[in-house]
Design an enzyme around this catalytic site. Structure first.
Site, PDB file in Angstrom:
ATOM      1  N   LYS A   1      -8.254  -0.606   6.142  1.00 25.26           N
ATOM      2  CA  LYS A   1      -8.681  -0.884   4.886  1.00 25.26           C
ATOM      3  C   LYS A   1      -7.748  -2.460   4.426  1.00 25.26           C
ATOM      4  CE  LYS A   1      -8.728   3.269   4.229  1.00 25.26           C
ATOM      5  NZ  LYS A   1      -9.268   4.874   3.708  1.00 25.26           N
TER       6      LYS A   1
ATOM      7  N   ARG B   1     -13.825  13.803   9.424  1.00 25.34           N
ATOM      8  CA  ARG B   1     -12.450  14.405   9.824  1.00 25.34           C
ATOM      9  C   ARG B   1     -12.340  15.301   8.587  1.00 25.34           C
ATOM     10  NH1 ARG B   1      -8.919   9.382   9.226  1.00 25.34           N
ATOM     11  NH2 ARG B   1      -7.188  10.713   9.266  1.00 25.34           N
TER      12      ARG B   1
ATOM     13  N   SER C   1      -7.045   4.297  10.058  1.00 24.55           N
ATOM     14  CA  SER C   1      -7.828   4.382   8.922  1.00 24.55           C
ATOM     15  C   SER C   1      -7.252   3.479   7.715  1.00 24.55           C
ATOM     16  CB  SER C   1      -8.053   5.935   8.477  1.00 24.55           C
ATOM     17  OG  SER C   1      -8.597   6.030   7.033  1.00 24.55           O
TER      18      SER C   1
ATOM     19  N   HIS D   1       0.888  -1.057  -0.057  1.00 30.72           N
ATOM     20  CA  HIS D   1       0.027  -0.017  -0.144  1.00 30.72           C
ATOM     21  C   HIS D   1       0.809   1.271  -0.105  1.00 30.72           C
ATOM     22  CE1 HIS D   1      -3.284   2.605   0.708  1.00 30.72           C
ATOM     23  NE2 HIS D   1      -2.696   3.086   1.647  1.00 30.72           N
TER      24      HIS D   1
ATOM     25  N   ASP E   1     -14.721   3.605   8.770  1.00 31.25           N
ATOM     26  CA  ASP E   1     -13.692   4.640   8.177  1.00 31.25           C
ATOM     27  C   ASP E   1     -14.392   5.475   7.162  1.00 31.25           C
ATOM     28  OD1 ASP E   1     -10.794   5.294   7.807  1.00 31.25           O
ATOM     29  OD2 ASP E   1     -11.512   4.450   5.661  1.00 31.25           O
TER      30      ASP E   1
HETATM   31  N1  URA Z   1      -5.520   7.776   3.697  1.00 35.40           N
HETATM   32  C1  URA Z   1      -6.759   7.120   4.470  1.00 35.40           C
HETATM   33  O1  URA Z   1      -6.921   6.302   4.061  1.00 35.40           O
HETATM   34  N2  URA Z   1      -6.977   7.655   5.642  1.00 35.40           N
HETATM   35  C2  URA Z   1      -6.464   8.719   6.284  1.00 35.40           C
HETATM   36  O2  URA Z   1      -6.891   8.767   7.279  1.00 35.40           O
HETATM   37  C3  URA Z   1      -5.409   9.442   5.692  1.00 35.40           C
HETATM   38  C4  URA Z   1      -4.983   8.869   4.204  1.00 35.40           C
END
Ligand code: URA
Ligand code: CA
Length: 431
Positions: free
Chosen positions: A187, A168, A183, A82, A161
């Protein structure tokens, strides 16, 4: 349990229990806890931080808020990679076939790009016929047969999320290490791989502007991964300038092909080896990172990585002949040079400015609904540290419109020429 008491507890800097964190995330996902209370909670976390245990709990609560992908039907150690987001970041297109050529299963769930960073799926769709709309069963079957497959992001992955990130974004609480780390990791964990390699970007084009902040984020994510039973490693890499030369979907496919042939840009190649060797190591295919890197170099040398790319393209409906004939990829109607206005050395190529210029051409999406043009983009002819003479081309614009004055102005904004400059260090740190 009452939400207001938990906000107060975090506001006062105390540690929340696992049950309390689950209560917040479950209640928020179901709509039982309102946005305004979760906003206050996010701000409390922003100022008070979370312990290592709280971060892991928050991550798992978000993982459990929606679907998770079960990859247990795939043999071997599944390793995912990632990136925290970059401009012209062609690494996944190179790494996926490169690692799969060593018989390491690559089961990649990927998204489309938004803003100035491109998504891997958009890039792959520049190959005629290639598609990612496959069932989960087909996905598992493809990985077992070919060691590689890419599927589009499932709709109900980590809904908590999705909601929290949107909140946010409008409450000035994006830039918090525990919130970013949980976050991203939620994922990745929901997507089912056994091991995770992270590419944390630093510099103008990245979330984390300094190498110190990037290191802190990388360490936070690595600890979360290891604490919840996924082997995790990270590389901190420079994103002060775009990676490689190509920015734009078809142009990046061509760049990936060149790299798999051993003729890629040096920085892209270096980053692919830095990330790839961690993937091979975590998959238990090599005893050391050095051995892993040798194995990767060998599959480029003997052509197996390139063959794997062809096999992968064909297995998902694409035309594999583009690998030998990249001119079959979508081509833009116009190629326009951007000449240097002064003699000197290239000192800055601000990644997000250049990414925005490419987006204006249609290479990226301004909003989720925008269509993208797979053929257009930018080819850098110079990188930071390269000498340049007045009139020499800095960038070639690949456009499907004749008038590109806006794009050209943006490129000039992003590139600075000075008397001296040195190429930046690409790989800052290994975590
Ligand atoms: N990318 C994400 O998936 N989450 C965040 O909080 C910041 C960047
Ligand atoms: Ca690139």
């Amino acid at each position: 349990m009452r939400m207001v008491d938990l906000i107060e507890k975090k506001r006062d800097g105390k540690e929340l229990t696992t049950e309390e964190i689950n209560f917040i995330i479950e209640g928020y996902t179901k709509g039982e806890i309102p946005d305004y209370q979760v906003s206050a909670f996010a701000m409390a976390v922003f100022f008070r931080d979370m312990t290592e245990r709280e971060r892991a709990d928050l991550t798992m609560a978000m993982v459990n808020s929606g679907d998770t992908i079960d990859l247990s039907g795939i043999e071997g150690v599944k390793v995912d990679k990632h990136s925290t987001g970059g401009v012209g970041d062609t690494t996944t297109l190179v790494l996926a076939p490169l690692v799969a050529a060593l018989d390491i299963p690559v089961a990649k769930m990927s998204g489309r790009g938004l803003g100035h960073t491109g998504g891997t799926i958009d890039k792959l769709e520049a190959i005629a016929g290639f598609h990612v709309e496959i069932s989960k069963e087909q996905f598992v079957d493809l990985v077992n047969r070919h060691k590689i497959a890419v599927i589009g992001q499932s709709g109900n992955l980590t809904p908590a999320d999705k909601k929290l990130y949107a909140l946010r974004d409008v409450t000035a609480t994006v830039n918090s290490i525990p919130l970013i780390a949980s976050s991203i990791m939620s994922k990745k964990i929901a997507a089912g791989s056994d091991a995770i390699v992270l590419d944390v970007k630093t510099g103008a084009g990245a979330f984390m502007k300094t190498a110190e902040d990037a290191k802190e984020l990388a360490e936070a994510m690595v600890r979360i991964g290891n604490n919840v039973g996924r082997k995790t490693m990270a590389v901190i890499s420079d994103m002060s300038q775009p990676l490689g030369y190509a920015i734009g979907n078809a142009l990046e496919v061509k760049e990936a092909i060149d790299t798999l042939k051993g003729n890629g840009p040096k920085d892209l190649e270096e980053l692919c080896f830095a990330l790839g060797r961690q993937m091979v190591f975590l998959a238990n295919k090599a005893a050391s990172l050095e051995e892993a890197e040798d194995m990767l170099k060998e599959v480029i040398r003997n052509g197996k990585a390139l063959e794997k790319f062809k096999e992968f393209i064909a297995s998902q409906g694409g035309d594999p002949s583009v690998v030998d004939h990249p001119e079959k990829l979508p081509q833009a109607a116009y190629q326009i040079e951007v000449p240097a206005k002064a003699d000197g050395v290239v000192a800055e190529i601000v990644a997000d400015e250049i990414g925005t210029a490419a987006m204006w051409l249609g290479a990226g999406r301004a909003t989720k609904e925008s269509d993208i043009d797979l053929a257009v983009g930018l080819m850098l002819n110079k990188k930071i540290g390269d000498p340049v003479k007045v009139g020499e081309s800095l960038v070639t614009i690949h456009a499907n419109r004749e008038n590109v004055e806006d794009v050209m102005a943006k490129i000039y904004d992003g590139i600075r020429i000075a008397d001296h400059a040195e190429a930046p260090v690409l790989v800052h740190n290994i975590v």
